[in-house]
Design a protein around this motif. Sequence first.
Motif, mmCIF file in Angstrom:
data_model
loop_
_atom_site.group_PDB
_atom_site.id
_atom_site.type_symbol
_atom_site.label_atom_id
_atom_site.label_comp_id
_atom_site.label_asym_id
_atom_site.label_seq_id
_atom_site.Cartn_x
_atom_site.Cartn_y
_atom_site.Cartn_z
ATOM 1 N N VAL A 242 50.783 24.889 -27.417
ATOM 2 C CA VAL A 242 49.696 25.294 -26.519
ATOM 3 C C VAL A 242 50.195 26.253 -25.448
ATOM 4 O O VAL A 242 49.395 26.940 -24.808
ATOM 5 C CB VAL A 242 49.031 24.065 -25.858
ATOM 6 C CG1 VAL A 242 48.463 23.128 -26.905
ATOM 7 C CG2 VAL A 242 50.006 23.335 -24.939
ATOM 8 N N GLN B 230 43.828 28.206 -22.797
ATOM 9 C CA GLN B 230 42.598 27.715 -23.413
ATOM 10 C C GLN B 230 42.095 28.679 -24.495
ATOM 11 O O GLN B 230 41.628 28.252 -25.563
ATOM 12 C CB GLN B 230 41.535 27.514 -22.340
ATOM 13 C CG GLN B 230 41.880 26.419 -21.338
ATOM 14 C CD GLN B 230 41.073 26.506 -20.057
ATOM 15 O OE1 GLN B 230 40.091 27.248 -19.979
ATOM 16 N NE2 GLN B 230 41.485 25.761 -19.034
ATOM 17 N N ALA C 199 44.125 28.173 -27.624
ATOM 18 C CA ALA C 199 43.712 26.980 -28.371
ATOM 19 C C ALA C 199 42.456 27.261 -29.195
ATOM 20 O O ALA C 199 42.366 26.856 -30.366
ATOM 21 C CB ALA C 199 43.477 25.821 -27.404
ATOM 22 N N ARG C 200 41.489 27.968 -28.603
ATOM 23 C CA ARG C 200 40.264 28.294 -29.349
ATOM 24 C C ARG C 200 40.564 29.223 -30.518
ATOM 25 O O ARG C 200 40.002 29.071 -31.610
ATOM 26 C CB ARG C 200 39.238 28.930 -28.407
ATOM 27 C CG ARG C 200 38.674 27.971 -27.369
ATOM 28 C CD ARG C 200 37.445 28.557 -26.693
ATOM 29 N NE ARG C 200 37.763 29.765 -25.939
ATOM 30 C CZ ARG C 200 38.109 29.766 -24.650
ATOM 31 N NH1 ARG C 200 38.211 28.626 -23.989
ATOM 32 N NH2 ARG C 200 38.357 30.908 -24.035
ATOM 33 N N SER C 201 41.432 30.192 -30.308
ATOM 34 C CA SER C 201 41.778 31.126 -31.385
ATOM 35 C C SER C 201 42.491 30.416 -32.527
ATOM 36 O O SER C 201 42.279 30.730 -33.702
ATOM 37 C CB SER C 201 42.649 32.260 -30.840
ATOM 38 O OG SER C 201 41.945 33.031 -29.888
ATOM 39 N N LYS C 202 43.336 29.457 -32.181
ATOM 40 C CA LYS C 202 44.021 28.692 -33.229
ATOM 41 C C LYS C 202 43.025 27.837 -34.017
ATOM 42 O O LYS C 202 43.195 27.623 -35.222
ATOM 43 C CB LYS C 202 45.111 27.831 -32.609
ATOM 44 C CG LYS C 202 46.333 28.622 -32.166
ATOM 45 C CD LYS C 202 47.444 27.712 -31.677
ATOM 46 C CE LYS C 202 48.719 28.500 -31.385
ATOM 47 N NZ LYS C 202 49.831 27.624 -30.932
ATOM 48 N N GLU C 203 41.983 27.344 -33.345
ATOM 49 C CA GLU C 203 40.948 26.594 -34.052
ATOM 50 C C GLU C 203 40.225 27.506 -35.041
ATOM 51 O O GLU C 203 39.924 27.097 -36.177
ATOM 52 C CB GLU C 203 39.945 26.019 -33.052
ATOM 53 C CG GLU C 203 40.487 24.869 -32.215
ATOM 54 C CD GLU C 203 39.493 24.406 -31.171
ATOM 55 O OE1 GLU C 203 38.362 24.953 -31.138
ATOM 56 O OE2 GLU C 203 39.836 23.517 -30.374
ATOM 57 N N ILE C 204 39.938 28.738 -34.634
ATOM 58 C CA ILE C 204 39.296 29.693 -35.535
ATOM 59 C C ILE C 204 40.207 29.988 -36.725
ATOM 60 O O ILE C 204 39.771 30.031 -37.872
ATOM 61 C CB ILE C 204 38.953 30.991 -34.777
ATOM 62 C CG1 ILE C 204 37.870 30.725 -33.722
ATOM 63 C CG2 ILE C 204 38.495 32.083 -35.742
ATOM 64 C CD1 ILE C 204 37.589 31.908 -32.811
ATOM 65 N N ALA D 199 42.469 28.036 -37.981
ATOM 66 C CA ALA D 199 42.545 26.856 -38.848
ATOM 67 C C ALA D 199 41.346 26.771 -39.784
ATOM 68 O O ALA D 199 41.436 26.173 -40.864
ATOM 69 C CB ALA D 199 42.637 25.601 -37.991
ATOM 70 N N LYS D 200 40.227 27.381 -39.397
ATOM 71 C CA LYS D 200 39.025 27.386 -40.237
ATOM 72 C C LYS D 200 38.978 28.602 -41.167
ATOM 73 O O LYS D 200 37.974 28.835 -41.837
ATOM 74 C CB LYS D 200 37.782 27.367 -39.355
ATOM 75 C CG LYS D 200 37.647 26.099 -38.523
ATOM 76 C CD LYS D 200 36.454 26.197 -37.589
ATOM 77 C CE LYS D 200 36.345 24.958 -36.710
ATOM 78 N NZ LYS D 200 35.208 25.075 -35.749
#
Length: 587
Positions: free
Chosen positions: A98, A207, A210-215, A217-218
Amino acid sequence: MRLRKTLFIPILSLSLLPLAGCKREPDPLPPAVGQLLQQTLETETLPASIRDQKERLRAWEEMRGFYEKRGYQLAWSDAGGPLPRAEELLQAIPGLGVEGLAPRRYQPARLEALRKEVEAIESFDDPEAQRRLVDLDVELTYTFLSLASHLSNGLLHPETLRVEWYTKPRNVDLDARLEAALAQDGELRKTLQSFSPPHPDYDRLQQALARSKEIAAKGGWPAVPEGEELKEGATGPRVAALRTRLAATGDLPARPEDKTKAEPAPVFDAALASAVSRFQQRHGLEVTGTVDEGTLAELNVPVAERIRQLQLNMERWRWMPASLGDRYILVNVPEFHMRLIEGGRTALEMRVVVGKDQSRTPAFSDRMTYLELNPEWNVPASIVNEEILPALQKNPGYLASHDMEVVRGWGDDEEVVDASMIHQIGSGSSEYRVRQRPGAGNPLGQVKFMFPNEFNIYLHDTPADHLFDRAERGFSHGCIRLEKPLGLARYLLRGDPKWTPEAVQATVASGEHVSIPLPKPLPVHILYWTAWVDASGTVQFRNDVYGHDATLAEALAGEPPVWIDPAALRGEVRAEGPREERAGQGA
């Protein structure tokens, strides 16, 4: 010998009852353990992986001081084997993703294997067991201090990268913070997190990462196929791809789901045009609401590249001081923008022109102390040699037509000399200079703002105000041209009864050259952010106008893993490093 387990056996005699429930403390470690630790740390020869890296050398030196203060006692184990704090440190490493760091660079799996190996040892009377015990302690301490150094001051030092960055990082006492964390159970993870830059801007980048990594991961976002310019009224699969792309980053709000209705045909409507405009604004593009070639290129930058961009700018925040000040000026070069921040809020902002690629504006901090109305321009020797002398060969009257003169000396000793002496500048003399008088043709305009520095960089007005309409504004020789310089002057002179807005305007109109000390000097930070999150929570990206992102990314990718070989330090073996961890590690 160490006692690892309590054995429960049938009680054969009442005389054994008093022993039930008692636990014997492990025998103390053999003195040879402390001696071996001291021998390891007092080596005269360091491997190049430590010696040639400033932050790693710092971790090494902090480690030596840490153990010396402890009297060469182990920090992570006792006679009973590894303490819980050893496992706590290793469990904290994966979570540092993070922070924009690569956890595998710190090799938690290899260190955990070493911890388990030491944990399985039954006796530390054996010299080989003592070596493994010392190895574990040294490696864990070096890993903690390296992490602390990287989080507080960066993985790399900008002065070694040639990226024109000269700010002063925080001064953090690493070994003292480690000792304090070890004194309380469960504090290691919190202590590591406390080394991160203490800036809200850094937290917002964290932050966004973290959001970019979530994108990612999808599966990331889809590319918009190439083709003609997309604008309102367009339909088809490219519009559908554009909708999906902008929805992925929140530029296009999601539609309310209604399963009773068929999916509408993909149409480039007003809502999509608004989403395109939002995307263009936060990428520094001309806001048109249509997808032209430049907008398409930015849309198709993959999420992995945006993650890397966020990580690189988090690294730059680690190069910054602990505080920017309560009131300061910030110029972001890739954004071509200046803000005056007061009490955490933007009090004044404007567009700026910065140095072109051949004369880059450096990143540094200094203190603005005065301004000048109707300034004179002392032309840099490089401009004299590269521009004025060639112009004189074509036009001998060049100096007179541009209201320039040749001057010798400074202050009370200066004197205007014959224009022919300009060739003394070309021969390298620092005694002579070319000066342009105040006036309409002076490139500094009506006001300049001084924060004396080694780079001879300052903020100033400009007669070439048409350049502020450009999206990318790298046109100067390195100094920063302001869109609204008199507005900044009036703001900085507030509270000075002599220099009211009317007095400033009257002096400008008179043409008189005047120097005015600021009532409240303030810091100036000229920085290079290609990714940041603004106060509204919008993630902003800009082009890497000077190529500094590319340079930093390449250097980080080539960084070897954090690793120290205690056996090699003792001269027992030659360190080769953990080969499987060397390649492909970014920030």
